[in-house]
Design an enzyme around this catalytic site. Structure first.
Site, PDB file in Angstrom:
ATOM      1  N   CYS A 313      10.474   6.831   2.033  1.00 13.82           N
ATOM      2  CA  CYS A 313      11.890   7.190   2.162  1.00 13.82           C
ATOM      3  C   CYS A 313      12.854   6.478   1.207  1.00 13.82           C
ATOM      4  CB  CYS A 313      12.365   7.086   3.607  1.00 13.82           C
ATOM      5  SG  CYS A 313      12.408   5.403   4.226  1.00 13.82           S
ATOM      6  N   ARG A 343      -0.674   2.633  -2.056  1.00 19.40           N
ATOM      7  CA  ARG A 343      -0.657   1.228  -1.648  1.00 19.40           C
ATOM      8  C   ARG A 343      -1.892   0.553  -2.209  1.00 19.40           C
ATOM      9  NH1 ARG A 343       1.881   0.883   4.354  1.00 19.40           N
ATOM     10  NH2 ARG A 343       3.752   2.013   3.767  1.00 19.40           N
ATOM     11  N   GLU A 345      -4.398  -1.599  -1.424  1.00 15.89           N
ATOM     12  CA  GLU A 345      -4.966  -2.241  -0.240  1.00 15.89           C
ATOM     13  C   GLU A 345      -6.012  -3.250  -0.691  1.00 15.89           C
ATOM     14  OE1 GLU A 345      -3.915  -2.002   2.756  1.00 15.89           O
ATOM     15  OE2 GLU A 345      -2.871  -0.080   2.925  1.00 15.89           O
ATOM     16  N   ARG A 354      -8.087   3.534   5.633  1.00 13.43           N
ATOM     17  CA  ARG A 354      -7.258   2.669   4.785  1.00 13.43           C
ATOM     18  C   ARG A 354      -7.508   3.031   3.331  1.00 13.43           C
ATOM     19  NH1 ARG A 354      -4.203  -1.502   5.816  1.00 13.43           N
ATOM     20  NH2 ARG A 354      -4.997  -1.792   7.918  1.00 13.43           N
ATOM     21  N   GLU A 362       6.850  11.876   6.321  1.00 13.50           N
ATOM     22  CA  GLU A 362       7.932  10.939   6.601  1.00 13.50           C
ATOM     23  C   GLU A 362       9.026  11.702   7.337  1.00 13.50           C
ATOM     24  OE1 GLU A 362       8.137   7.692   5.791  1.00 13.50           O
ATOM     25  OE2 GLU A 362      10.274   7.214   5.750  1.00 13.50           O
ATOM     26  N   ASP A 426       4.768   1.257  17.137  1.00 18.25           N
ATOM     27  CA  ASP A 426       3.567   1.793  16.499  1.00 18.25           C
ATOM     28  C   ASP A 426       2.756   2.578  17.524  1.00 18.25           C
ATOM     29  OD1 ASP A 426       4.004   0.687  14.032  1.00 18.25           O
ATOM     30  OD2 ASP A 426       2.532  -0.929  14.240  1.00 18.25           O
ATOM     31  N   GLU A 444      -3.615   1.721  13.916  1.00 22.02           N
ATOM     32  CA  GLU A 444      -2.212   2.166  13.835  1.00 22.02           C
ATOM     33  C   GLU A 444      -2.172   3.509  13.132  1.00 22.02           C
ATOM     34  OE1 GLU A 444       0.530  -0.440  11.694  1.00 22.02           O
ATOM     35  OE2 GLU A 444       1.720   1.331  11.196  1.00 22.02           O
ATOM     36  N   ASN A 447       4.323   5.085  12.911  1.00 19.91           N
ATOM     37  CA  ASN A 447       5.382   4.250  13.477  1.00 19.91           C
ATOM     38  C   ASN A 447       6.666   5.043  13.659  1.00 19.91           C
ATOM     39  OD1 ASN A 447       7.269   4.002  11.238  1.00 19.91           O
ATOM     40  ND2 ASN A 447       5.622   2.877  10.228  1.00 19.91           N
ATOM     41  N   CYS A 473      13.399   5.939  10.572  1.00 23.10           N
ATOM     42  CA  CYS A 473      12.368   6.734   9.932  1.00 23.10           C
ATOM     43  C   CYS A 473      11.010   6.484  10.578  1.00 23.10           C
ATOM     44  CB  CYS A 473      12.320   6.496   8.429  1.00 23.10           C
ATOM     45  SG  CYS A 473      11.650   4.929   7.943  1.00 23.10           S
ATOM     46  N   ARG A 480      -5.015   8.679   8.794  1.00 21.62           N
ATOM     47  CA  ARG A 480      -5.122   7.928  10.052  1.00 21.62           C
ATOM     48  C   ARG A 480      -5.287   8.870  11.251  1.00 21.62           C
ATOM     49  NH1 ARG A 480      -2.822   2.280   9.461  1.00 21.62           N
ATOM     50  NH2 ARG A 480      -3.878   1.738   7.533  1.00 21.62           N
TER      51      ARG A 480
END
Ligand code: ATP
Ligand code: MG
Ligand code: ZN
Length: 514
Positions: A313, A343, A345, A354, A362, A426, A444, A447, A473, A480
């Site tokens: 975002c 990301r 990781e 992951r 989003e 979460d 997770e 969120n 947001c 996931r």
């Protein structure tokens, strides 16, 4: 706090002998006024002298006005009052020595350094622990004006408390649980999907190719979210940029948490010269050796200009930056799935849960505090319905430390009284292959955050009639959702809940390899 500063002003010409009484008067008044307006502490200009075009000062202060602020104020007074009278311009100032002594909670467990800081000394005096910070005298004026010294002092405390208590992510309080669900497997979901040829690793770390089968499942999830969340709650889709320059991450304050545990971006660089000539030797080298000359190539590109979308975002806000929103446009409700986020990781290779290139939806909302809180609650309720009822997953909700408080170590800002006033929830799924419910790590998935005024402030967004603006947001990746789903329900569709199958026309047959 105890301060001691030696500094000098640079003037445009020699300071005349006859001006000294005037200078003494300015300094006396400044000191008297400073001490009068403060109930505690003491401020003193210990000594001053002029030499040629320089004006030297030694300032002592204890629990009173900080000398660097005094210097900034004196600079103004000198040019207005004194400079005009003697036709002297104040060109600026330099520090010769600046020390700040401040009480600390405890000594650091390991040494550290800070930018713009010459030295840090720790000592114990009268049973109290102190740090003595010596500011680098080369510090530039504009950094001083913009509050760098205050931030150095604060940063010392933050670094010590981080060493003592570690990162504050530990906050985790379960606030809701779906109850036990029917589980059809206890195998590793990544391996199940790999064996079925639904996903395949690429040569690049934590990156996967999603087969038509898996893509169909991802599409079904999108559709569920549109039907259950976005349509009923009136969200519109938009496309947020996926290349993020530093100005965005400066305003969102992601930049200051760079690789500090919570913001691990992929960087983007530019060619120093985007011409065939400039890259010709690289092209020749690759053609002849069939290898990439990485070091040579690194010389031909700039430092990172930013990175790839990380939190999805932040670049949205450039749209509203510096504007005043009409009351009738509030609340704004949008969602985006126009591209992956990235990301880095770190650690070993991970499973499908992951990944370095992830596909998220989003959900973003902006409005008055009341509107924002209300929408946050509604989205949370709908997500609960999707996970619990449509996907029939064993999930729970946990109140956790939001990222923006985590990285700044401002834990006290998290509202502990009311749920989700400002904060993060979460959604986590039980992963049977990892062990028992009670002591295994749950995954997770998603969120929901009500962020408060952080983004509107950071991007200077206002609203008509001075309505206070908040935002919230929510993010969750298909990787996931699907890993959690397969971990509990397996890959045999006959065991999947009807409420999910309803969204799948026909699952494409996986490609078979010989
Ligand atoms: P974790 O603690 O598991 O790394 P996170 O706190 O970094 O998660 P957030 O920054 O809150 O995750 O991102 C929101 C959502 O984005 C997560 O709930 C998850 O659905 C998704 N997500 C984050 N990182 C990944 C990843 N590496 N692979 C797949 N999905 C991810
Ligand atoms: Mg993470
Ligand atoms: Zn976001």
């Amino acid at each position: 706090m105890k301060y001691y500063l030696e500094a000098h002003f640079n003037l445009s010409g020699y300071i005349p002998e006859e001006s000294k009484d005037e200078l003494q008067k300015i300094f006396n008044e400044f000191v008297t006024k400073t001490n009068e307006t403060r109930l505690e502490g003491n401020f003193e200009i210990q000594k001053w002298e002029s030499k040629e075009n320089k004006l030297f000062l030694k300032i002592d202060s204890e629990d009173s006005l900080s000398p660097h602020v005094a210097i900034l104020r004196l600079r103004k007074q000198l040019s207005n009052q004194f400079g005009k009278k003697y036709r002297l311009g104040v060109r600026g100032f330099n520090f010769d020595k600046y020390t700040i002594e401040n009480k600390i909670e405890d000594f650091p467990t390991s040494e550290f350094t800070l930018p713009l800081t010459k030295k840090l000394d720790f000592k114990e005096q009268n049973g109290k622990k102190w740090v003595k910070i010596e500011i680098d005298p080369e510090i530039e004026e504009d950094f001083i004006e913009k509050g760098a010294i205050e931030r150095i002092v604060r940063r010392v405390g933050e670094k010590i408390s981080k060493q003592l208590y570690g990162s504050k992510k530990e906050h985790h309080e379960i606030v809701w649980y779906s109850g036990k669900k029917e589980l059809h497997t206890d195998e590793n979901p990544t391996q199940l999907m790999q064996k079925a040829n639904w996903i395949q690793r690429t040569n690049y770390r934590n990156q996967w190719i999603l087969s038509p089968t898996l893509t169909t499942l991802a599409e079904a999830l999108k559709q569920i979210m549109v039907d259950q969340i976005y349509k009923p709650l009136g969200f519109d889709q938009m496309m947020i940029p996926k290349l993020v320059d530093w100005s965005v991450w400066m305003r969102s304050e992601h930049a200051e948490g760079i690789y500090q545990g919570g913001f691990e971006p992929y960087f983007v660089v530019q060619p120093k010269e985007p011409t065939p000539e400039y890259f010709e030797e690289i092209a020749d080298y690759i053609t002849i050796t069939k290898t990439i000359p990485s070091e040579k190539l690194a010389e031909k590109v700039t430092a990172p200009i930013g990175g790839l979308s990380y939190a999805q975002c932040p670049p949205f806000w450039v749209w509203l930056q510096g504007k005043t929103l009409a009351k009738e446009s509030l609340p704004i409700k949008i969602y985006d799935w126009s591209g992956p986020t990235y990301r880095y990781e770190s650690g070993s290779a991970y499973g499908f849960e992951r990944v370095d290139e992830l596909h998220r939806i989003e959900t973003l909302f902006i409005g008055s505090p009341e509107q924002t809180k209300k929408i946050g609650g509604e989205v949370r309720e709908k997500l609960r319905l999707i996970f619990d009822e449509v996907l029939d997953l064993e999930v729970r909700e946990a109140r956790v430390m939001p990222w923006w408080l985590q990285q700044s170590h401002k834990e006290e800002e998290m509202d502990a009284e009311e749920e989700l006033v400002v904060g993060t929830i979460d959604f986590e799924a039980y992963m049977p292959y990892r062990g028992k419910r009670e002591d295994s790590e749950w995954l997770e998935m998603q969120n929901v955050s009500v962020i408060g005024h952080k983004y509107p402030k950071g991007f200077s967004v206002k609203a008509e009639e001075n309505i206070e603006l908040w935002s919230g947001c929510c993010g969750g990746s298909f990787e996931r959702f699907l890993t959690a789903f397969i971990a509990q329900k397996g890959i045999d569709q006959s065991k999947w809940p009807e409420s999910f199958l309803k969204y799948i026309d026909k699952l494409p047959e996986p490609i078979k390899f010989h």
